[in-house]
Write an enzyme that holds these catalytic residues in place. Structure first.
Site, PDB file in Angstrom:
ATOM      1  N   GLU A 136     -22.788  29.070  33.230  1.00 22.76           N
ATOM      2  CA  GLU A 136     -21.318  29.036  33.862  1.00 22.76           C
ATOM      3  C   GLU A 136     -19.921  29.235  33.319  1.00 22.76           C
ATOM      4  O   GLU A 136     -20.112  28.705  31.959  1.00 22.76           O
ATOM      5  CB  GLU A 136     -20.742  27.604  34.770  1.00 22.76           C
ATOM      6  CG  GLU A 136     -21.869  27.314  35.578  1.00 22.76           C
ATOM      7  CD  GLU A 136     -22.223  25.788  35.860  1.00 22.76           C
ATOM      8  OE1 GLU A 136     -21.123  24.907  35.714  1.00 22.76           O
ATOM      9  OE2 GLU A 136     -23.172  25.089  37.053  1.00 22.76           O
ATOM     10  N   LYS A 138     -16.507  28.309  31.992  1.00 16.57           N
ATOM     11  CA  LYS A 138     -15.608  26.683  32.183  1.00 16.57           C
ATOM     12  C   LYS A 138     -14.212  27.171  31.907  1.00 16.57           C
ATOM     13  O   LYS A 138     -13.502  27.114  31.424  1.00 16.57           O
ATOM     14  CB  LYS A 138     -16.171  26.948  30.395  1.00 16.57           C
ATOM     15  CG  LYS A 138     -15.425  24.814  29.999  1.00 16.57           C
ATOM     16  CD  LYS A 138     -15.633  24.696  28.914  1.00 16.57           C
ATOM     17  CE  LYS A 138     -15.326  23.122  28.510  1.00 16.57           C
ATOM     18  NZ  LYS A 138     -13.470  22.428  28.880  1.00 16.57           N
ATOM     19  N   ASP A 140     -10.524  25.742  32.626  1.00 19.17           N
ATOM     20  CA  ASP A 140      -9.773  25.194  32.604  1.00 19.17           C
ATOM     21  C   ASP A 140      -8.366  24.147  32.898  1.00 19.17           C
ATOM     22  O   ASP A 140      -7.427  24.550  33.606  1.00 19.17           O
ATOM     23  CB  ASP A 140      -8.697  25.444  31.130  1.00 19.17           C
ATOM     24  CG  ASP A 140      -7.847  24.838  29.746  1.00 19.17           C
ATOM     25  OD1 ASP A 140      -8.576  23.644  29.767  1.00 19.17           O
ATOM     26  OD2 ASP A 140      -7.945  25.686  28.605  1.00 19.17           O
ATOM     27  N   TYR A 249     -18.892  22.173  41.014  1.00 18.42           N
ATOM     28  CA  TYR A 249     -19.689  22.629  39.716  1.00 18.42           C
ATOM     29  C   TYR A 249     -20.528  21.437  39.707  1.00 18.42           C
ATOM     30  O   TYR A 249     -22.049  22.238  38.889  1.00 18.42           O
ATOM     31  CB  TYR A 249     -19.019  23.329  38.156  1.00 18.42           C
ATOM     32  CG  TYR A 249     -18.606  22.365  37.700  1.00 18.42           C
ATOM     33  CD1 TYR A 249     -18.678  21.046  37.250  1.00 18.42           C
ATOM     34  CD2 TYR A 249     -17.008  22.612  37.437  1.00 18.42           C
ATOM     35  CE1 TYR A 249     -17.914  19.979  36.612  1.00 18.42           C
ATOM     36  CE2 TYR A 249     -16.312  21.870  37.048  1.00 18.42           C
ATOM     37  CZ  TYR A 249     -16.335  21.065  36.355  1.00 18.42           C
ATOM     38  OH  TYR A 249     -15.123  20.018  35.819  1.00 18.42           O
ATOM     39  N   LYS A 341     -17.403  26.983  23.727  1.00 23.08           N
ATOM     40  CA  LYS A 341     -15.733  27.744  23.298  1.00 23.08           C
ATOM     41  C   LYS A 341     -15.187  28.596  23.234  1.00 23.08           C
ATOM     42  O   LYS A 341     -15.802  29.085  21.877  1.00 23.08           O
ATOM     43  CB  LYS A 341     -15.300  26.264  23.353  1.00 23.08           C
ATOM     44  CG  LYS A 341     -15.290  25.057  23.383  1.00 23.08           C
ATOM     45  CD  LYS A 341     -13.980  24.886  24.152  1.00 23.08           C
ATOM     46  CE  LYS A 341     -13.773  23.372  24.885  1.00 23.08           C
ATOM     47  NZ  LYS A 341     -12.750  22.383  24.232  1.00 23.08           N
ATOM     48  N   CYS A 435      20.339   8.584   8.328  1.00 21.97           N
ATOM     49  CA  CYS A 435      19.432   7.889   8.831  1.00 21.97           C
ATOM     50  C   CYS A 435      18.648   7.700   9.474  1.00 21.97           C
ATOM     51  O   CYS A 435      18.698   6.074  10.074  1.00 21.97           O
ATOM     52  CB  CYS A 435      18.791   7.440   7.061  1.00 21.97           C
ATOM     53  SG  CYS A 435      16.667   6.606   7.491  1.00 21.97           S
ATOM     54  N   CYS A 438      16.891   3.590   8.862  1.00 21.10           N
ATOM     55  CA  CYS A 438      17.644   2.668   7.642  1.00 21.10           C
ATOM     56  C   CYS A 438      19.500   2.891   7.623  1.00 21.10           C
ATOM     57  O   CYS A 438      20.215   1.991   7.337  1.00 21.10           O
ATOM     58  CB  CYS A 438      17.176   2.421   6.830  1.00 21.10           C
ATOM     59  SG  CYS A 438      17.772   4.222   4.784  1.00 21.10           S
ATOM     60  N   CYS A 453      17.677  10.798   3.318  1.00 17.15           N
ATOM     61  CA  CYS A 453      18.399   9.288   2.681  1.00 17.15           C
ATOM     62  C   CYS A 453      17.850   9.037   1.555  1.00 17.15           C
ATOM     63  O   CYS A 453      16.981   9.074   1.073  1.00 17.15           O
ATOM     64  CB  CYS A 453      16.809   9.101   4.010  1.00 17.15           C
ATOM     65  SG  CYS A 453      17.468   6.668   3.444  1.00 17.15           S
ATOM     66  N   CYS A 458      14.971   2.203   1.493  1.00 15.72           N
ATOM     67  CA  CYS A 458      15.130   2.774   3.089  1.00 15.72           C
ATOM     68  C   CYS A 458      13.123   2.348   3.509  1.00 15.72           C
ATOM     69  O   CYS A 458      11.808   2.983   2.834  1.00 15.72           O
ATOM     70  CB  CYS A 458      14.940   3.895   3.750  1.00 15.72           C
ATOM     71  SG  CYS A 458      14.299   4.712   4.796  1.00 15.72           S
TER      72      CYS A 458
HETATM   73  S1  IVH Z   1     -20.317  20.140  33.641  1.00 14.76           S
HETATM   74  C1  IVH Z   1     -21.408  15.834  34.061  1.00 14.76           C
HETATM   75  N1  IVH Z   1     -19.319  22.351  34.754  1.00 14.76           N
HETATM   76  O1  IVH Z   1     -14.554  20.782  30.608  1.00 14.76           O
HETATM   77  C2  IVH Z   1     -20.836  17.470  33.962  1.00 14.76           C
HETATM   78  N2  IVH Z   1     -17.457  20.906  33.190  1.00 14.76           N
HETATM   79  O2  IVH Z   1     -14.869  19.774  28.667  1.00 14.76           O
HETATM   80  C3  IVH Z   1     -19.616  17.136  33.340  1.00 14.76           C
HETATM   81  N3  IVH Z   1     -15.517  22.380  32.830  1.00 14.76           N
HETATM   82  O3  IVH Z   1     -15.138  17.579  31.787  1.00 14.76           O
HETATM   83  C4  IVH Z   1     -19.153  17.973  33.406  1.00 14.76           C
HETATM   84  N4  IVH Z   1     -15.861  24.075  33.787  1.00 14.76           N
HETATM   85  O4  IVH Z   1     -13.686  19.155  33.558  1.00 14.76           O
HETATM   86  C5  IVH Z   1     -19.037  21.092  33.645  1.00 14.76           C
HETATM   87  N5  IVH Z   1     -18.488  24.523  34.841  1.00 14.76           N
HETATM   88  C6  IVH Z   1     -18.093  23.747  34.025  1.00 14.76           C
HETATM   89  C7  IVH Z   1     -17.441  23.622  34.131  1.00 14.76           C
HETATM   90  C8  IVH Z   1     -16.741  22.162  33.370  1.00 14.76           C
HETATM   91  C9  IVH Z   1     -15.128  22.890  33.513  1.00 14.76           C
HETATM   92  C10 IVH Z   1     -14.829  20.656  32.847  1.00 14.76           C
HETATM   93  C11 IVH Z   1     -15.150  19.312  33.084  1.00 14.76           C
HETATM   94  C12 IVH Z   1     -15.332  18.871  31.327  1.00 14.76           C
HETATM   95  C13 IVH Z   1     -15.140  19.272  30.740  1.00 14.76           C
HETATM   96  C14 IVH Z   1     -15.225  18.922  29.356  1.00 14.76           C
END
Ligand code: IVH
Length: 695
Positions: A136, A138, A140, A249, A341, A435, A438, A453, A458
């Protein structure tokens, strides 16, 4: 509700708006149920699928009708009504919520090697059974948990510490893509906890910042901070204006249907969530093996930033829930999932404040405190600004949004300010005249960029000096780290470096968080440090411009630290690599009474002040010191040095008054000039060989 049915009903309602506005309470009670269903359908098309099937004015007419009838018959208002997204009062405190299942984080991977290692651990636990994976995006944003019971939204909570979070239901409800009523019972589910990420889409973020700019309010540095900040506002009507969104998710808990038995895979969870009307990030993919996972992840590396929301990588999850259960979790993360990442080494964040840190030599070092931001897997919350000149050159102000970079071993630094994110409320930083620790007046050397200083007592400087003295690169005193030094100075146990050797086990073990054993370990480590080579002591004294290398060179030229007290400038300047700056600094250090007293005390305490005696073989060259410059014809430099040492002589790298001979090969360097200046005897390679033969 089916699309056809919804469209048909919509049309009918729009045709008879006037008569519907005048329904009796009984008629309204029945009609409202239907009207809400239709509006929910259109909300779903618009906010979840981004694919509306009616025009905005038509939708607005339906919504207005709902509002009119609810106003007329307040008893008929239900909490799941589309009109009930905004809480009419300020939520003063967020109640605590214990999550049904702890909210864990994810383990991070950054490259193929890490991912293969993740797979290796998975296979080991599954005893060779090969899993399928779901990959999936990720997101932010802010991790959030939702609870639904009997088809109704119950609450939404932040992650908090993973076990207990904050109830921010009033704000979560304003997210238009979030269903307040869900047909879970049709799937046999009576209660469910789901997880996801509340995000602020880039478009909402930019709009919000434009509005804030007009209003003269400070701007948010990035969508993540803006989203997380918005989620914790007291006023849900303000939240509703900011256009938050969310993706879901993970199903963490169910009643009625069982995870693992009735719902067998994570992919099934995602389609169930989608079917129930939750917004699921659509770019997920089921992969048969790790090769496919990697390929899919990498296919996103260069286009993830094109998504309309911020995402910093991918998430890989074992698909089978039975396998997930066998894999289990650590206290921190599930063993069946990992983040992958895409490291960025730059990020934009905001400077909350600029404070002063006092360096070991008393320099006032400006330090920017940041809104924490993750850069390349590390959270950065402070960054050195080095000095006033740097701040002025980059025009860095308190409140500024800045681009921060963290690359390799380099400490994080501000690349540049983002002046377009200024609100006019930013403040210029002013270097204090006193400073901050001191309160002694500071000294500005016109020759130097630094402000310092000059009060050697100090406490900030004392701490830095002791920390440096005890550090691994200097006297290497184990158990005397910065926290201990910080505490010991604060309670007056350490006032200067010499006090280290006055510490008593009995005193230390009486202190909070110390016991006999830990106190003994510290005393033993201090005792041990007395035997360190001289260069460590020299380095530990923290003489300006004398680092580890220079300290080692100095040790070669002296037999005890006392020699440094007597040595004159000229002699110092002849040492290899010692220009006037270093030489002057050594001279200055030993001209200060307190510094000489410190050395007296250290010696009295039994700290080694003598240079290491290199075991010299007695031989024909005993007592003679040689330096080589240029390339020799018959030997490499190392061979010649070894030869000298085998015959009892000493071979060094730098010319001083102690040098007996300088051997000059082809293309000699500056050592030749130095030797001439000091009157050191000079030998050609041939003369050197003749000398060897004669001995
Ligand atoms: S699964 C047990 N899926 O990333 C399930 N997390 O760095 C754990 N996050 O705390 C999370 N996209 O807030 C999952 N597709 C995704 C995600 C995701 C973003 C976040 C989530 C987690 C953090 C960890």
């Amino acid at each position: 509700m089916e699309e056809r049915e919804a469209l048909q009903s919509t049309e009918e309602i729009l045709k008879s708006l006037d008569s519907l506005k005048n329904l009796s309470q009984g008629g309204a009670a029945h009609f409202l149920l239907r009207l809400r269903e239709i509006i929910r359908f259109h909300d779903y098309r618009y906010y979840v699928l981004n694919d509306p099937v009616i025009a905005d004015p038509q939708y607005d007419a339906l919504f207005a009708l709902l509002k009119t009838l609810e106003k007329q018959y307040p008893a008929l208002v239900t909490p799941d009504s589309p009109t009930q997204r905004i809480t009419p009062y300020l939520v003063k405190e967020f109640p605590e919520v214990t999550h049904l299942v702890p909210m864990l984080s994810l383990d991070n991977t950054y490259n193929e090697e890490d991912l293969r290692e993740f797979e290796r651990r998975v296979l080991e636990k599954l005893e060779g059974e090969k899993p399928e994976y779901v990959v999936e995006i990720k997101l932010d944003g802010a991790s959030t948990a939702l609870l639904y019971e009997d088809d109704a939204f119950v609450r939404g909570a932040t992650r908090g510490d993973g076990t207990v979070g904050e109830d921010v239901s009033h704000n979560i409800r304003t997210i238009k893509s979030l269903p307040l009523k869900v047909p879970l019972s049709t799937a046999g589910i009576t209660k469910i906890e789901i997880r996801g990420e509340v995000i602020m889409p880039r478009a909402s973020f930019e709009k919000l910042n434009r509005e804030r700019e007009k209003a003269g309010l400070p701007l948010f540095a990035n969508p993540r901070n803006a989203g997380a900040g918005t989620l914790r506002l007291q006023d849900s009507s303000e939240v509703a204006k900011r256009g938050l969104d969310a993706f879901w998710y993970f199903i963490s808990y169910t009643e009625g249907k069982s995870l693992g038995k009735d719902i067998k895979t994570h992919a099934e969870c995602l389609s169930l969530l989608q079917k129930m009307g939750f917004k699921v990030e659509p770019n997920y993919e089921v992969c048969k093996n790790m090769d496919e996972v990697l390929k899919y992840c990498e296919s996103w590396r260069n286009r993830i930033r094109d998504l309309p929301y911020e995402a910093d990588g991918m998430v890989i999850k074992v698909n089978s829930i039975a396998q997930q259960m066998r894999l289990g979790a650590t206290l921190h993360h599930p063993r069946w999932a990992s983040a992958y990442k895409f490291q960025a080494n730059q990020a934009v964040t905001r400077i909350k404040d600029i404070v002063i840190q006092i360096g070991r030599t008393g320099t006032l070092n400006p330090l920017a405190l940041l809104e924490p931001v993750e850069i390349g897997g590390v959270t950065v919350s402070r960054v050195a600004l080095f000095n006033e000149e740097e701040i002025e050159r980059k025009d860095i102000r308190i409140g500024d949004a800045v681009l921060v970079e963290r690359a390799g071993e380099v400490i994080p630094h501000v690349v540049r300010v983002q002046p377009e994110l200024r609100t006019g409320k930013e403040r210029k930083f002013v270097m204090p005249d006193y400073c901050p620790v001191c309160h002694a007046p500071v000294f500005r050397d016109p020759e130097e960029v630094a402000v310092r200083c000059i009060n050697s007592k100090c406490p900030a400087q004392v701490k830095e000096r002791i920390i440096h003295f005890a550090s691994r690169v200097a006297m290497d005193i184990e158990h005397l780290g910065w926290q201990t030094v910080d505490h010991f100075v604060d309670i007056g146990l350490l006032k200067d470096v010499a006090d280290i050797y006055k510490l008593k086990k009995e005193t230390v073990m009486e202190l909070e968080r110390w016991a006999e054993k830990s106190a003994q370990n510290l005393i033993d480590a201090i005792e041990e440090s007395k035997k360190r080579p001289l260069w460590r002591l020299i380095h530990g004294l923290g003489i300006r411009f004398i680092g580890e290398k220079a300290a080692k060179v100095l040790e070669e030229h002296i037999s005890s630290i006392r020699d440094l007290q007597k040595i004159n400038l000229e002699e110092l300047s002849t040492i290899e690599g010692f220009g006037p700056r270093r030489a002057q600094s050594v001279k200055e250090f030993f001209s200060v009474k307190e510094n000489v007293e410190l050395i007296n005390e250290l010696e009295k305490a039994g700290v080694n002040i003598y240079a290491e005696k290199i075991e010299k073989k007695a031989g024909p060259l005993s007592g003679l010191t040689f330096v080589i410059t240029g390339t020799l014809k018959n030997y490499s430099r190392e061979e010649a040095q070894r030869l000298i040492e085998e015959l009892g002589g000493k071979a060094t790298d730098s010319v001083s008054t102690k040098t007996s001979y300088l051997i000059v090969g082809e293309a000699p360097g500056s050592k030749l000039d130095k030797a001439k200046k000091l009157g050191v005897k000079i030998l050609t390679e041939e003369e050197f060989l003749t000398l060897l033969k004669g001995k």
